[in-house]
Design a protein around this motif. Structure first.
Motif, PDB file in Angstrom:
ATOM      1  N   LYS A   1       3.465  -5.573   2.791  1.00  0.00           N
ATOM      2  CA  LYS A   1       2.784  -6.644   3.515  1.00  0.00           C
ATOM      3  C   LYS A   1       3.040  -8.011   2.889  1.00  0.00           C
ATOM      4  O   LYS A   1       3.346  -8.111   1.707  1.00  0.00           O
ATOM      5  CB  LYS A   1       1.276  -6.394   3.508  1.00  0.00           C
ATOM      6  CG  LYS A   1       0.841  -5.171   4.259  1.00  0.00           C
ATOM      7  CD  LYS A   1      -0.665  -5.059   4.211  1.00  0.00           C
ATOM      8  CE  LYS A   1      -1.167  -4.091   5.240  1.00  0.00           C
ATOM      9  NZ  LYS A   1      -2.623  -4.146   5.356  1.00  0.00           N
ATOM     10  N   ARG A   2       2.900  -9.013   3.716  1.00  0.00           N
ATOM     11  CA  ARG A   2       2.811 -10.397   3.258  1.00  0.00           C
ATOM     12  C   ARG A   2       1.482 -10.894   3.790  1.00  0.00           C
ATOM     13  O   ARG A   2       1.317 -11.043   4.993  1.00  0.00           O
ATOM     14  CB  ARG A   2       3.950 -11.260   3.796  1.00  0.00           C
ATOM     15  CG  ARG A   2       3.844 -12.709   3.293  1.00  0.00           C
ATOM     16  CD  ARG A   2       4.965 -13.595   3.765  1.00  0.00           C
ATOM     17  NE  ARG A   2       6.214 -13.181   3.147  1.00  0.00           N
ATOM     18  CZ  ARG A   2       7.375 -13.109   3.805  1.00  0.00           C
ATOM     19  NH1 ARG A   2       7.442 -13.445   5.082  1.00  0.00           N
ATOM     20  NH2 ARG A   2       8.467 -12.726   3.187  1.00  0.00           N
ATOM     21  N   GLY A   3       0.537 -11.060   2.897  1.00  0.00           N
ATOM     22  CA  GLY A   3      -0.823 -11.362   3.336  1.00  0.00           C
ATOM     23  C   GLY A   3      -1.370 -10.165   4.088  1.00  0.00           C
ATOM     24  O   GLY A   3      -1.345  -9.048   3.608  1.00  0.00           O
ATOM     25  N   SER A   4      -1.832 -10.387   5.307  1.00  0.00           N
ATOM     26  CA  SER A   4      -2.350  -9.285   6.119  1.00  0.00           C
ATOM     27  C   SER A   4      -1.309  -8.748   7.102  1.00  0.00           C
ATOM     28  O   SER A   4      -1.565  -7.793   7.822  1.00  0.00           O
ATOM     29  CB  SER A   4      -3.601  -9.731   6.878  1.00  0.00           C
ATOM     30  OG  SER A   4      -3.279 -10.789   7.754  1.00  0.00           O
ATOM     31  N   ASP A   5      -0.125  -9.384   7.149  1.00  0.00           N
ATOM     32  CA  ASP A   5       0.936  -8.958   8.065  1.00  0.00           C
ATOM     33  C   ASP A   5       1.766  -7.831   7.461  1.00  0.00           C
ATOM     34  O   ASP A   5       2.278  -7.956   6.349  1.00  0.00           O
ATOM     35  CB  ASP A   5       1.874 -10.118   8.404  1.00  0.00           C
ATOM     36  CG  ASP A   5       1.189 -11.220   9.189  1.00  0.00           C
ATOM     37  OD1 ASP A   5       0.208 -10.915   9.896  1.00  0.00           O
ATOM     38  OD2 ASP A   5       1.640 -12.373   9.101  1.00  0.00           O
ATOM     39  N   THR A   6       1.919  -6.748   8.204  1.00  0.00           N
ATOM     40  CA  THR A   6       2.769  -5.640   7.775  1.00  0.00           C
ATOM     41  C   THR A   6       4.215  -5.962   8.138  1.00  0.00           C
ATOM     42  O   THR A   6       4.521  -6.222   9.297  1.00  0.00           O
ATOM     43  CB  THR A   6       2.348  -4.326   8.446  1.00  0.00           C
ATOM     44  OG1 THR A   6       0.995  -4.030   8.070  1.00  0.00           O
ATOM     45  CG2 THR A   6       3.250  -3.178   8.031  1.00  0.00           C
TER      46      THR A   6
ATOM     47  N   GLU B   1       0.867  -1.174   0.000  1.00  0.00           N
ATOM     48  CA  GLU B   1       0.000   0.000   0.000  1.00  0.00           C
ATOM     49  C   GLU B   1       0.901   1.220   0.000  1.00  0.00           C
ATOM     50  O   GLU B   1       1.854   1.274   0.764  1.00  0.00           O
ATOM     51  CB  GLU B   1      -0.862   0.037   1.267  1.00  0.00           C
ATOM     52  CG  GLU B   1      -1.786  -1.124   1.434  1.00  0.00           C
ATOM     53  CD  GLU B   1      -2.470  -1.115   2.800  1.00  0.00           C
ATOM     54  OE1 GLU B   1      -2.322  -0.132   3.561  1.00  0.00           O
ATOM     55  OE2 GLU B   1      -3.128  -2.105   3.104  1.00  0.00           O
ATOM     56  N   LEU B   2       0.595   2.186  -0.851  1.00  0.00           N
ATOM     57  CA  LEU B   2       1.416   3.384  -0.907  1.00  0.00           C
ATOM     58  C   LEU B   2       0.529   4.567  -1.259  1.00  0.00           C
ATOM     59  O   LEU B   2      -0.276   4.492  -2.185  1.00  0.00           O
ATOM     60  CB  LEU B   2       2.519   3.225  -1.953  1.00  0.00           C
ATOM     61  CG  LEU B   2       3.663   4.208  -1.927  1.00  0.00           C
ATOM     62  CD1 LEU B   2       4.401   4.173  -0.593  1.00  0.00           C
ATOM     63  CD2 LEU B   2       4.644   3.896  -3.046  1.00  0.00           C
ATOM     64  N   SER B   3       0.665   5.649  -0.507  1.00  0.00           N
ATOM     65  CA  SER B   3      -0.118   6.843  -0.816  1.00  0.00           C
ATOM     66  C   SER B   3       0.802   8.055  -0.878  1.00  0.00           C
ATOM     67  O   SER B   3       1.753   8.167  -0.110  1.00  0.00           O
ATOM     68  CB  SER B   3      -1.226   7.062   0.213  1.00  0.00           C
ATOM     69  OG  SER B   3      -0.688   7.331   1.480  1.00  0.00           O
ATOM     70  N   PHE B   4       0.503   8.929  -1.820  1.00  0.00           N
ATOM     71  CA  PHE B   4       1.229  10.188  -2.001  1.00  0.00           C
ATOM     72  C   PHE B   4       0.260  11.322  -1.718  1.00  0.00           C
ATOM     73  O   PHE B   4      -0.862  11.309  -2.196  1.00  0.00           O
ATOM     74  CB  PHE B   4       1.741  10.319  -3.438  1.00  0.00           C
ATOM     75  CG  PHE B   4       2.774   9.322  -3.811  1.00  0.00           C
ATOM     76  CD1 PHE B   4       4.120   9.598  -3.627  1.00  0.00           C
ATOM     77  CD2 PHE B   4       2.411   8.101  -4.350  1.00  0.00           C
ATOM     78  CE1 PHE B   4       5.084   8.670  -3.973  1.00  0.00           C
ATOM     79  CE2 PHE B   4       3.366   7.173  -4.700  1.00  0.00           C
ATOM     80  CZ  PHE B   4       4.704   7.457  -4.509  1.00  0.00           C
ATOM     81  N   LYS B   5       0.713  12.302  -0.964  1.00  0.00           N
ATOM     82  CA  LYS B   5      -0.125  13.466  -0.679  1.00  0.00           C
ATOM     83  C   LYS B   5       0.634  14.706  -1.123  1.00  0.00           C
ATOM     84  O   LYS B   5       1.694  15.001  -0.603  1.00  0.00           O
ATOM     85  CB  LYS B   5      -0.442  13.530   0.814  1.00  0.00           C
ATOM     86  CG  LYS B   5      -1.224  12.324   1.273  1.00  0.00           C
ATOM     87  CD  LYS B   5      -1.429  12.348   2.762  1.00  0.00           C
ATOM     88  CE  LYS B   5      -2.122  11.071   3.166  1.00  0.00           C
ATOM     89  NZ  LYS B   5      -1.427  10.366   4.214  1.00  0.00           N
ATOM     90  N   ASN B   6       0.064  15.385  -2.097  1.00  0.00           N
ATOM     91  CA  ASN B   6       0.697  16.602  -2.606  1.00  0.00           C
ATOM     92  C   ASN B   6       0.437  17.781  -1.698  1.00  0.00           C
ATOM     93  O   ASN B   6      -0.534  17.813  -0.964  1.00  0.00           O
ATOM     94  CB  ASN B   6       0.165  16.941  -3.996  1.00  0.00           C
ATOM     95  CG  ASN B   6       0.636  15.962  -5.034  1.00  0.00           C
ATOM     96  OD1 ASN B   6       1.751  15.491  -4.970  1.00  0.00           O
ATOM     97  ND2 ASN B   6      -0.224  15.646  -5.984  1.00  0.00           N
ATOM     98  N   ARG B   7       1.288  18.763  -1.796  1.00  0.00           N
ATOM     99  CA  ARG B   7       1.114  20.012  -1.064  1.00  0.00           C
ATOM    100  C   ARG B   7      -0.023  20.782  -1.712  1.00  0.00           C
ATOM    101  O   ARG B   7      -0.206  20.750  -2.925  1.00  0.00           O
ATOM    102  CB  ARG B   7       2.399  20.821  -1.130  1.00  0.00           C
ATOM    103  CG  ARG B   7       2.310  22.142  -0.403  1.00  0.00           C
ATOM    104  CD  ARG B   7       3.597  22.896  -0.429  1.00  0.00           C
ATOM    105  NE  ARG B   7       4.049  23.032  -1.795  1.00  0.00           N
ATOM    106  CZ  ARG B   7       5.278  23.349  -2.154  1.00  0.00           C
ATOM    107  NH1 ARG B   7       6.185  23.566  -1.248  1.00  0.00           N
ATOM    108  NH2 ARG B   7       5.606  23.459  -3.416  1.00  0.00           N
TER     109      ARG B   7
END
Length: 105
Positions: A23-28, A2-8
């Motif tokens: 993650k591997r499965g549900s484990d972070t 999961e990756l999110s970018f938030k611009n100014r």
């Protein structure tokens, strides 16, 4: 992953952030955190060991600053010229609203 970018924000704010998880499965397994205009790190969840993935300051000397043609020399359909009056009006309105807000406190 999961990756999110938030611009100014265009007129204010200081985001430019990156947040994510590997993650591997549900484990972070790892957490990714930072600012893409500064430093991005990766932290292993179990050991809390942090590693720098990207440090812009180390690379900044290789960058060439952008050059912008003065608005008067731009073609009539270029974005900066087309939107300049709108941007000026919005900036003036934000400035006025900020001034009014500051006067009330």
């Amino acid at each position: 992953m999961e990756l999110s970018f938030k611009n100014r924000g265009y007129f204010s704010g200081e985001n430019n952030s990156v947040d994510g998880k590997i993650k591997r499965g549900s484990d972070t397994l790892y957490k990714i955190h930072g600012r893409w205009d500064r430093v991005v790190t990766c932290t292993e969840k179990k050991t809390k060991q942090e590693e720098v993935l990207f440090d812009i300051e180390e690379k900044r000397r290789y960058f060439t600053p952008p050059t912008v043609v003065p608005e008067a020399k731009q073609k009539h359909y270029e974005s900066r010229r087309v939107w300049s009056q709108v941007s000026q009006a919005l900036k003036a309105q934000v400035s006025t609203l900020q001034s009014l807000f500051m006067m009330t406190f």
